[in-house]
Write a protein that holds these residues in place. Structure first.
Motif, short mmCIF file in Angstrom:
data_model
loop_
_atom_site.label_atom_id
_atom_site.label_comp_id
_atom_site.label_asym_id
_atom_site.label_seq_id
_atom_site.Cartn_x
_atom_site.Cartn_y
_atom_site.Cartn_z
N ALA A 56 -19.66 -5.01 1.84
CA ALA A 56 -18.65 -3.95 1.80
C ALA A 56 -19.25 -2.60 2.22
O ALA A 56 -18.58 -1.79 2.85
CB ALA A 56 -18.06 -3.85 0.40
N ARG A 57 -20.51 -2.36 1.87
CA ARG A 57 -21.17 -1.12 2.26
C ARG A 57 -21.42 -1.08 3.77
O ARG A 57 -21.26 -0.04 4.40
CB ARG A 57 -22.50 -0.98 1.51
N GLN A 58 -21.79 -2.20 4.33
CA GLN A 58 -22.08 -2.27 5.76
C GLN A 58 -20.80 -2.18 6.60
O GLN A 58 -20.80 -1.60 7.67
CB GLN A 58 -22.80 -3.59 6.08
N ASP A 59 -19.72 -2.76 6.10
CA ASP A 59 -18.46 -2.81 6.84
C ASP A 59 -17.31 -2.44 5.89
O ASP A 59 -16.50 -3.29 5.53
CB ASP A 59 -18.27 -4.21 7.42
N PRO A 60 -17.23 -1.18 5.46
CA PRO A 60 -16.23 -0.80 4.46
C PRO A 60 -14.80 -0.83 4.99
O PRO A 60 -14.57 -0.59 6.17
CB PRO A 60 -16.63 0.62 4.07
N TRP A 61 -13.87 -1.15 4.11
CA TRP A 61 -12.45 -1.04 4.43
C TRP A 61 -11.99 0.28 3.83
O TRP A 61 -11.99 0.44 2.61
CB TRP A 61 -11.67 -2.23 3.88
N PRO A 62 -11.61 1.26 4.65
CA PRO A 62 -11.40 2.63 4.20
C PRO A 62 -10.43 2.81 3.03
O PRO A 62 -10.65 3.66 2.19
CB PRO A 62 -10.89 3.36 5.43
N GLU A 63 -9.37 2.05 2.98
CA GLU A 63 -8.37 2.28 1.92
C GLU A 63 -8.60 1.44 0.68
O GLU A 63 -7.77 1.44 -0.23
CB GLU A 63 -6.96 2.07 2.46
N ALA A 64 -9.72 0.73 0.61
CA ALA A 64 -9.99 -0.15 -0.53
C ALA A 64 -11.15 0.36 -1.39
O ALA A 64 -12.07 0.99 -0.88
CB ALA A 64 -10.32 -1.55 -0.02
N VAL A 65 -11.06 0.07 -2.67
CA VAL A 65 -12.20 0.29 -3.55
C VAL A 65 -13.03 -0.98 -3.53
O VAL A 65 -12.49 -2.09 -3.45
CB VAL A 65 -11.78 0.65 -4.99
N SER A 66 -14.32 -0.83 -3.57
CA SER A 66 -15.21 -1.98 -3.57
C SER A 66 -15.51 -2.40 -5.00
O SER A 66 -16.08 -1.63 -5.78
CB SER A 66 -16.52 -1.64 -2.84
N VAL A 67 -15.08 -3.61 -5.34
CA VAL A 67 -15.37 -4.21 -6.64
C VAL A 67 -15.81 -5.64 -6.34
O VAL A 67 -14.99 -6.54 -6.20
CB VAL A 67 -14.14 -4.20 -7.58
N PRO A 68 -17.11 -5.84 -6.19
CA PRO A 68 -17.62 -7.15 -5.80
C PRO A 68 -17.21 -8.26 -6.76
O PRO A 68 -17.03 -8.04 -7.96
CB PRO A 68 -19.14 -6.96 -5.82
N PRO B 273 -0.25 -2.74 -9.35
CA PRO B 273 -0.40 -3.86 -8.42
C PRO B 273 -1.75 -3.78 -7.70
O PRO B 273 -2.17 -2.72 -7.27
CB PRO B 273 0.76 -3.66 -7.43
N LEU B 274 -2.40 -4.92 -7.60
CA LEU B 274 -3.69 -5.03 -6.93
C LEU B 274 -3.56 -5.97 -5.75
O LEU B 274 -2.95 -7.03 -5.85
CB LEU B 274 -4.74 -5.61 -7.89
N MET C 7 0.84 -1.20 0.00
CA MET C 7 0.00 0.00 0.00
C MET C 7 0.88 1.26 0.00
O MET C 7 0.58 2.21 -0.71
CB MET C 7 -0.95 -0.01 1.20
N ARG C 8 1.95 1.25 0.76
CA ARG C 8 2.87 2.41 0.78
C ARG C 8 3.50 2.61 -0.60
O ARG C 8 3.85 3.72 -0.97
CB ARG C 8 3.96 2.22 1.83
N GLN C 9 3.65 1.53 -1.35
CA GLN C 9 4.27 1.58 -2.68
C GLN C 9 3.26 1.91 -3.79
O GLN C 9 3.63 1.94 -4.96
CB GLN C 9 4.97 0.26 -2.99
N GLY C 10 2.01 2.13 -3.44
CA GLY C 10 1.03 2.56 -4.42
C GLY C 10 0.12 1.49 -4.98
O GLY C 10 -0.58 1.72 -5.97
N ALA C 11 0.09 0.32 -4.36
CA ALA C 11 -0.84 -0.72 -4.81
C ALA C 11 -2.27 -0.27 -4.55
O ALA C 11 -2.53 0.59 -3.71
CB ALA C 11 -0.56 -2.04 -4.07
N LEU C 12 -3.20 -0.88 -5.29
CA LEU C 12 -4.62 -0.60 -5.11
C LEU C 12 -5.26 -1.74 -4.35
O LEU C 12 -5.19 -2.90 -4.78
CB LEU C 12 -5.29 -0.44 -6.48
N ALA C 13 -5.84 -1.44 -3.20
CA ALA C 13 -6.57 -2.44 -2.42
C ALA C 13 -7.96 -2.57 -3.01
O ALA C 13 -8.64 -1.57 -3.24
CB ALA C 13 -6.64 -2.04 -0.95
N VAL C 14 -8.38 -3.81 -3.26
CA VAL C 14 -9.68 -4.08 -3.89
C VAL C 14 -10.47 -5.02 -2.99
O VAL C 14 -10.07 -6.17 -2.76
CB VAL C 14 -9.49 -4.72 -5.29
N ASP C 15 -11.58 -4.53 -2.48
CA ASP C 15 -12.47 -5.31 -1.63
C ASP C 15 -13.43 -6.07 -2.53
O ASP C 15 -14.27 -5.48 -3.20
CB ASP C 15 -13.23 -4.36 -0.71
N VAL C 16 -13.31 -7.41 -2.57
CA VAL C 16 -14.12 -8.22 -3.48
C VAL C 16 -15.36 -8.82 -2.81
O VAL C 16 -16.07 -9.61 -3.42
CB VAL C 16 -13.29 -9.34 -4.15
#
Length: 94
Positions: free
Chosen positions: A26-38, A54-55, A11-20
């Protein structure tokens, strides 16, 4: 598979966190630094994720992320990483 320490480094190196996780979860319990892509959007190929970045895939325990990673790698995206133990491993502070 990456552990929590490697996840933070990526994450420090610029990877994208993807909440699947499913959208409702994901809406009920979001992970703040991740994009939600079911998972269903990944499976359908309608995810819109960037090529060449990087993902790091996240889900509750890591199983759904493993399957999603196979789909994304088959599409030529990546590198694709899976957080070992899922979000629970981050919540546990490991």
């Amino acid at each position: 598979m990456v552990d929590a320490e490697r996840y933070r480094e990526l994450m420090r190196q610029g990877a994208l966190a993807v909440d699947v996780r499913p959208e409702a979860v994901a809406r009920q319990d979001p992970w703040p630094e991740a994009v939600s892509v079911p998972w269903d959007r990944i499976q359908a190929g309608t995810h819109g994720l960037p090529a060449g970045r990087p993902l790091v895939l996240l889900c509750s325990v890591g199983q759904m992320s493993k399957v999603a990673a196979l789909y994304l790698e088959d599409e030529g995206l990546g590198p694709v990483y899976v957080l070992e133990g899922g979000l629970r491993s981050l919540e546990a502070g490991s």
